[in-house]
Design a protein around this motif. Structure first.
Motif, PDB file in Angstrom:
ATOM      1  N   LEU A 191      47.880  54.125  39.934  1.00 15.89           N
ATOM      2  CA  LEU A 191      48.791  52.565  39.286  1.00 15.89           C
ATOM      3  C   LEU A 191      48.104  52.503  37.815  1.00 15.89           C
ATOM      4  O   LEU A 191      46.951  52.355  37.943  1.00 15.89           O
ATOM      5  CB  LEU A 191      48.730  50.838  39.692  1.00 15.89           C
ATOM      6  N   VAL A 192      48.854  52.911  36.254  1.00 16.70           N
ATOM      7  CA  VAL A 192      48.038  52.674  35.413  1.00 16.70           C
ATOM      8  C   VAL A 192      48.566  51.318  34.844  1.00 16.70           C
ATOM      9  O   VAL A 192      48.937  50.892  35.090  1.00 16.70           O
ATOM     10  CB  VAL A 192      48.621  54.018  34.353  1.00 16.70           C
ATOM     11  N   THR A 193      46.928  50.991  34.779  1.00 14.46           N
ATOM     12  CA  THR A 193      46.944  49.521  34.331  1.00 14.46           C
ATOM     13  C   THR A 193      46.794  49.489  32.495  1.00 14.46           C
ATOM     14  O   THR A 193      46.071  49.957  32.041  1.00 14.46           O
ATOM     15  CB  THR A 193      46.117  48.109  35.042  1.00 14.46           C
ATOM     16  N   SER A 194      46.569  48.255  31.840  1.00  8.30           N
ATOM     17  CA  SER A 194      46.322  47.723  31.321  1.00  8.30           C
ATOM     18  C   SER A 194      44.174  47.233  30.817  1.00  8.30           C
ATOM     19  O   SER A 194      44.447  46.099  30.298  1.00  8.30           O
ATOM     20  CB  SER A 194      46.758  46.447  29.995  1.00  8.30           C
ATOM     21  N   GLY A 195      43.484  48.041  30.929  1.00 16.69           N
ATOM     22  CA  GLY A 195      42.625  48.279  31.736  1.00 16.69           C
ATOM     23  C   GLY A 195      41.867  48.141  32.293  1.00 16.69           C
ATOM     24  O   GLY A 195      42.516  47.202  33.155  1.00 16.69           O
ATOM     25  N   ALA A 196      41.101  47.946  32.977  1.00 17.15           N
ATOM     26  CA  ALA A 196      40.496  47.324  34.560  1.00 17.15           C
ATOM     27  C   ALA A 196      40.546  46.349  35.139  1.00 17.15           C
ATOM     28  O   ALA A 196      40.680  45.474  35.838  1.00 17.15           O
ATOM     29  CB  ALA A 196      39.140  48.111  35.063  1.00 17.15           C
ATOM     30  N   LEU A 197      40.639  45.337  34.137  1.00 15.65           N
ATOM     31  CA  LEU A 197      39.947  43.660  33.959  1.00 15.65           C
ATOM     32  C   LEU A 197      42.083  42.985  34.187  1.00 15.65           C
ATOM     33  O   LEU A 197      41.768  42.659  35.120  1.00 15.65           O
ATOM     34  CB  LEU A 197      40.025  43.006  32.444  1.00 15.65           C
ATOM     35  N   GLN A 198      42.976  44.260  33.736  1.00 17.18           N
ATOM     36  CA  GLN A 198      43.845  43.836  34.493  1.00 17.18           C
ATOM     37  C   GLN A 198      44.299  43.525  36.164  1.00 17.18           C
ATOM     38  O   GLN A 198      45.395  43.580  36.478  1.00 17.18           O
ATOM     39  CB  GLN A 198      45.093  44.768  33.457  1.00 17.18           C
ATOM     40  N   ALA A 199      43.565  45.447  36.724  1.00 19.62           N
ATOM     41  CA  ALA A 199      43.783  45.199  38.069  1.00 19.62           C
ATOM     42  C   ALA A 199      43.526  44.081  38.201  1.00 19.62           C
ATOM     43  O   ALA A 199      44.051  43.883  39.318  1.00 19.62           O
ATOM     44  CB  ALA A 199      42.728  46.751  37.877  1.00 19.62           C
ATOM     45  N   LEU A 200      42.467  43.268  38.169  1.00 20.31           N
ATOM     46  CA  LEU A 200      41.954  42.377  39.020  1.00 20.31           C
ATOM     47  C   LEU A 200      42.702  41.147  38.994  1.00 20.31           C
ATOM     48  O   LEU A 200      43.057  40.662  39.955  1.00 20.31           O
ATOM     49  CB  LEU A 200      40.523  41.914  38.107  1.00 20.31           C
ATOM     50  N   GLN A 201      43.264  41.130  37.887  1.00 26.19           N
ATOM     51  CA  GLN A 201      44.132  40.051  37.350  1.00 26.19           C
ATOM     52  C   GLN A 201      45.753  40.104  38.005  1.00 26.19           C
ATOM     53  O   GLN A 201      45.681  39.364  39.559  1.00 26.19           O
ATOM     54  CB  GLN A 201      45.031  39.568  35.991  1.00 26.19           C
ATOM     55  N   LEU A 202      46.191  41.456  38.972  1.00 24.15           N
ATOM     56  CA  LEU A 202      47.390  41.332  39.220  1.00 24.15           C
ATOM     57  C   LEU A 202      47.041  41.481  41.162  1.00 24.15           C
ATOM     58  O   LEU A 202      47.924  41.212  41.098  1.00 24.15           O
ATOM     59  CB  LEU A 202      47.852  43.317  38.925  1.00 24.15           C
ATOM     60  N   ILE A 203      46.064  42.058  41.760  1.00 20.25           N
ATOM     61  CA  ILE A 203      44.962  41.665  42.488  1.00 20.25           C
ATOM     62  C   ILE A 203      45.223  40.373  42.830  1.00 20.25           C
ATOM     63  O   ILE A 203      45.708  39.846  44.008  1.00 20.25           O
ATOM     64  CB  ILE A 203      44.209  42.532  42.634  1.00 20.25           C
ATOM     65  N   SER A 204      45.107  39.630  42.341  1.00 18.97           N
ATOM     66  CA  SER A 204      44.727  37.749  42.587  1.00 18.97           C
ATOM     67  C   SER A 204      45.535  36.819  42.226  1.00 18.97           C
ATOM     68  O   SER A 204      45.489  36.462  43.113  1.00 18.97           O
ATOM     69  CB  SER A 204      43.279  37.461  41.032  1.00 18.97           C
ATOM     70  N   VAL A 205      46.942  37.903  42.099  1.00 21.19           N
ATOM     71  CA  VAL A 205      48.073  36.804  41.912  1.00 21.19           C
ATOM     72  C   VAL A 205      49.126  37.191  42.831  1.00 21.19           C
ATOM     73  O   VAL A 205      50.195  36.876  42.671  1.00 21.19           O
ATOM     74  CB  VAL A 205      48.801  36.762  40.013  1.00 21.19           C
ATOM     75  N   SER A 206      48.571  38.471  43.398  1.00 23.74           N
ATOM     76  CA  SER A 206      49.930  39.631  44.012  1.00 23.74           C
ATOM     77  C   SER A 206      49.475  39.719  45.366  1.00 23.74           C
ATOM     78  O   SER A 206      49.985  39.803  46.483  1.00 23.74           O
ATOM     79  CB  SER A 206      49.940  41.123  43.501  1.00 23.74           C
ATOM     80  N   LEU A 207      48.607  40.078  45.126  1.00 23.23           N
ATOM     81  CA  LEU A 207      48.053  40.079  46.953  1.00 23.23           C
ATOM     82  C   LEU A 207      47.004  39.146  47.635  1.00 23.23           C
ATOM     83  O   LEU A 207      46.674  39.488  49.293  1.00 23.23           O
ATOM     84  CB  LEU A 207      46.791  41.690  47.208  1.00 23.23           C
ATOM     85  N   LEU A 208      46.604  37.965  47.376  1.00 27.10           N
ATOM     86  CA  LEU A 208      45.518  37.260  47.493  1.00 27.10           C
ATOM     87  C   LEU A 208      46.317  35.627  48.330  1.00 27.10           C
ATOM     88  O   LEU A 208      47.136  35.639  46.917  1.00 27.10           O
ATOM     89  CB  LEU A 208      43.756  37.334  47.359  1.00 27.10           C
ATOM     90  N   PRO A 209      46.691  35.461  48.873  1.00 27.54           N
ATOM     91  CA  PRO A 209      47.061  33.633  48.391  1.00 27.54           C
ATOM     92  C   PRO A 209      46.220  32.585  47.838  1.00 27.54           C
ATOM     93  O   PRO A 209      44.695  33.428  48.131  1.00 27.54           O
ATOM     94  CB  PRO A 209      47.114  33.245  50.631  1.00 27.54           C
ATOM     95  N   ALA A 210      46.043  31.582  47.508  1.00 23.98           N
ATOM     96  CA  ALA A 210      44.850  30.504  47.106  1.00 23.98           C
ATOM     97  C   ALA A 210      44.171  30.447  48.200  1.00 23.98           C
ATOM     98  O   ALA A 210      44.228  30.480  49.482  1.00 23.98           O
ATOM     99  CB  ALA A 210      45.691  29.458  46.354  1.00 23.98           C
ATOM    100  N   ASN A 211      42.944  30.046  47.990  1.00 21.51           N
ATOM    101  CA  ASN A 211      41.831  29.649  48.983  1.00 21.51           C
ATOM    102  C   ASN A 211      40.916  30.548  49.198  1.00 21.51           C
ATOM    103  O   ASN A 211      40.759  30.385  50.141  1.00 21.51           O
ATOM    104  CB  ASN A 211      42.493  28.430  50.174  1.00 21.51           C
ATOM    105  N   SER A 212      41.746  32.186  49.693  1.00 18.83           N
ATOM    106  CA  SER A 212      41.027  33.076  49.720  1.00 18.83           C
ATOM    107  C   SER A 212      39.519  32.922  49.257  1.00 18.83           C
ATOM    108  O   SER A 212      39.115  33.003  48.264  1.00 18.83           O
ATOM    109  CB  SER A 212      41.956  34.618  49.239  1.00 18.83           C
ATOM    110  N   THR A 213      38.378  33.983  49.498  1.00 19.00           N
ATOM    111  CA  THR A 213      37.271  34.464  49.574  1.00 19.00           C
ATOM    112  C   THR A 213      37.587  34.990  48.814  1.00 19.00           C
ATOM    113  O   THR A 213      37.030  36.398  49.603  1.00 19.00           O
ATOM    114  CB  THR A 213      36.064  33.962  50.804  1.00 19.00           C
ATOM    115  N   VAL A 214      36.412  35.256  47.495  1.00 19.57           N
ATOM    116  CA  VAL A 214      36.339  36.853  47.300  1.00 19.57           C
ATOM    117  C   VAL A 214      34.634  36.788  47.023  1.00 19.57           C
ATOM    118  O   VAL A 214      33.910  36.167  46.634  1.00 19.57           O
ATOM    119  CB  VAL A 214      36.286  37.016  45.806  1.00 19.57           C
ATOM    120  N   TYR A 215      34.281  37.565  47.747  1.00 16.62           N
ATOM    121  CA  TYR A 215      33.019  38.091  48.213  1.00 16.62           C
ATOM    122  C   TYR A 215      31.896  38.872  47.131  1.00 16.62           C
ATOM    123  O   TYR A 215      33.092  39.852  46.133  1.00 16.62           O
ATOM    124  CB  TYR A 215      32.223  38.802  49.175  1.00 16.62           C
ATOM    125  N   ALA A 216      31.036  38.680  46.512  1.00 19.03           N
ATOM    126  CA  ALA A 216      30.530  39.714  45.437  1.00 19.03           C
ATOM    127  C   ALA A 216      29.036  39.443  44.864  1.00 19.03           C
ATOM    128  O   ALA A 216      28.667  38.521  45.980  1.00 19.03           O
ATOM    129  CB  ALA A 216      31.128  39.036  44.502  1.00 19.03           C
TER     130      ALA A 216
END
Length: 538
Positions: A191-216
């Motif tokens: 999937l081509v995105t407008s920078g890798a940052l947009q990929a993170l934005q798409l994942i955050s609003v499309s694949l994970l429900p609110a209140n999920s945990t993101v480990y980093a």
């Protein structure tokens, strides 16, 4: 309207230390404000309540608050109590807006005030930027770009809307590029995105429900962003060592145990619509995730480890980590994959700096070890070629690509056609590999010069890593340093720094330094300024 922060104060001044109690309280409160734990606009508890929490006389609290008021960090208002109105870095911005009245009403959270200051100062004339995550614009090759854009112009039939997944020619070129790095994938998985940052934005609003945990990792680039927190996620920092993320600490956190290294947590306060589960696309790609037979006992917990963790995901930068510059070796990568498979924890692998690894034997991407479809790999042309191109990509299972492509269509109708054609030509012609090879040679030269300068100027008061690629040196002072004051004084002397705590889950004593944007001579002059200020503050 002022917001009251639910303060959870579990700290008291140390009366056995030689430091005055009032000064300890001021330092503690400054740390809470500068780290973002106490947001600008929040109303402090009453002086009486603070005195009870700190176990001191009310007069001591009054003196501490008065000092904070002198700094401009808090302000008392008639009938409104005492509010946090600034922090040590945003004081440098005359007339800085008070975000408190409107930041909570939108979907996106406001950036940390320090990041806002950095973003503004990056465009200030005469500022030497030694923390910036960008290639020196003087390395831009006009002749190369004229050649590539000329060829792209001959191939472009129109500039209409592209397919949301990206131009077929670019998806094919990226798939080939990924195969060269060890990731077997088809164009349909790109999937081509407008920078890798947009990929993170798409994942955050499309694949994970609110209140999920993101480990980093702690620290991590993701901590300097609000992408996941704006979508209602929780961030949890996992400690690092010289080899990268501490896999045992991650496993302990996932299984409810605690390692000797604490795991920091930051909770989001913005809620989003939630259907209570990960999307069908992620369910499809993660439905079968066997635990490899090679998984160690440490990473094969009972019970919880054998259930898919639909409420969590790991974000990691295993190669040329931002901000520390650490590259995870193959052994650590295998341990991490085994742990995440055993715990059903999907992975977002950020490979934005992967192409800038200096040595010949670059470790394989995590995605190369992925036998279950659990890893989403991100890439970008921003760090290696040109940030203004705004081209990034994602490698994932086809259901995920199709799901996010549908969302991307709603967001921007696809990445720039001209940029896609240009990057496709770079990749397919071999010019990209040729250019990157030359760029790595120059970055390696700059890194070596930076190492010598740091040893000469700061070797007696700080320590740092030696990165194997990318842009960054993670420098930590040996003694406590007032980082806000260091930042301010450096700006006044024309040097822009990136304080380490904008990437961390707690205040630290570090800086992210970059050798990519300045010449060795400019870097040396800036470090000389930094060293003089650091000794003044020591």
């Amino acid at each position: 309207m002022a917001r009251i922060v639910p303060l959870n104060i579990d700290w008291k001044p140390d009366r056995a230390s030689g430091k005055p109690v009032t000064e300890q309280i001021v330092d503690y409160m400054c740390e809470q404000v500068s780290s973002g734990n106490w947001p600008i606009g929040s109303r402090l508890p009453s002086q009486r309540a603070l005195a009870e929490w700190f176990g001191v006389n009310r007069s001591t609290v009054i003196a501490a608050v008065a000092e904070l008021s002198d700094y401009g960090i808090v302000e008392g208002r008639r009938g409104g109590g005492t509010r946090i109105v600034s922090n040590t870095w945003s004081l440098m911005l005359p007339g800085a807006p008070d975000w408190a009245d409107y930041v909570g009403s939108g979907f996106f959270k406001a950036n940390n005030a320090t990041i806002q200051a950095i973003n503004r100062y990056e465009f200030a004339p005469g500022m030497t930027r030694i923390g910036t995550g960008e290639i020196d614009p003087r390395l831009f090759s006009k002749s190369m770009w004229r050649h590539v854009l000329g060829e792209a112009a001959n191939e472009i039939d129109s500039l209409g809307y592209p397919p949301p997944e990206g131009l077929p020619q670019l998806r094919e070129a990226i798939a080939n590029h990924m195969r060269d790095s060890g990731i077997e994938c088809a164009p349909e998985q790109v999937l081509v995105t407008s920078g890798a940052l947009q990929a993170l934005q798409l994942i955050s609003v499309s694949l994970l429900p609110a209140n999920s945990t993101v480990y980093a990792e702690a620290p991590s680039y993701i901590k300097s962003l609000q992408v996941f927190q704006s979508a209602g996620m929780h961030l949890e920092g996992v400690p690092m060592d010289g080899g990268g993320i501490d896999v045992h600490a991650l496993n302990d956190s996932l299984t409810g145990r605690r390692s000797s290294s604490s795991v920091s947590s930051v909770s989001a306060t913005v809620s989003t619509p939630d259907d209570g589960r990960i999307s069908d696309a992620l369910d499809a790609s993660m439905s079968v995730m066997p635990v490899p037979s090679s998984a160690s006992a440490e990473c094969r917990p009972s019970g919880i480890g054998r259930k898919r963790r639909g409420d969590a995901i790991l974000y990691t930068i295993p190669t040329n980590h931002n901000p520390t510059g650490i590259t995870m070796d193959d052994r650590r990568r295998r341990e991490l994959i085994e742990c995440c498979v055993a715990n059903r924890l999907p992975i977002i692998e950020d490979g934005a700096y992967r192409d800038l690894y200096f040595e010949d034997d670059a470790p394989l991407p995590l995605k190369a070890f992925d036998e279950t479809g659990m890893v989403i790999a991100l890439g970008s042309a921003s760090k290696s070629l040109a940030p203004g191109l705004r081209i990034g990509w994602m490698i994932a299972a086809e259901p995920i690509v199709q799901r996010l492509a549908d969302v991307k269509m709603q967001v921007d109708y696809g990445a720039s056609v001209l940029s896609q054609w240009a990057f496709a030509r770079f990749l397919s012609s071999g010019l990209y590999d040729e250019y990157v090879a030359g760029l790595k040679t120059e970055l390696l030269r700059r890194r070596d010069c930076a190492m010598r300068v740091l040893q000469e100027k700061l070797g007696d008061c700080a320590h740092w890593n030696v990165p194997k690629g990318g842009f960054y040196i993670w420098l930590t002072f040996d003694r406590p340093m007032r980082m806000g004051r260091l930042f301010q004084l450096a700006v006044e002397h024309g040097v822009l720094l990136n304080p380490g705590d904008i990437y961390d889950f707690a205040a630290n004593n570090s800086l992210r330094l970059s050798y990519s944007y300045t010449t060795p001579e400019e870097f040396a002059a800036a470090v000389e300024v930094l060293a003089a200020i650091a000794r003044e503050l020591a």
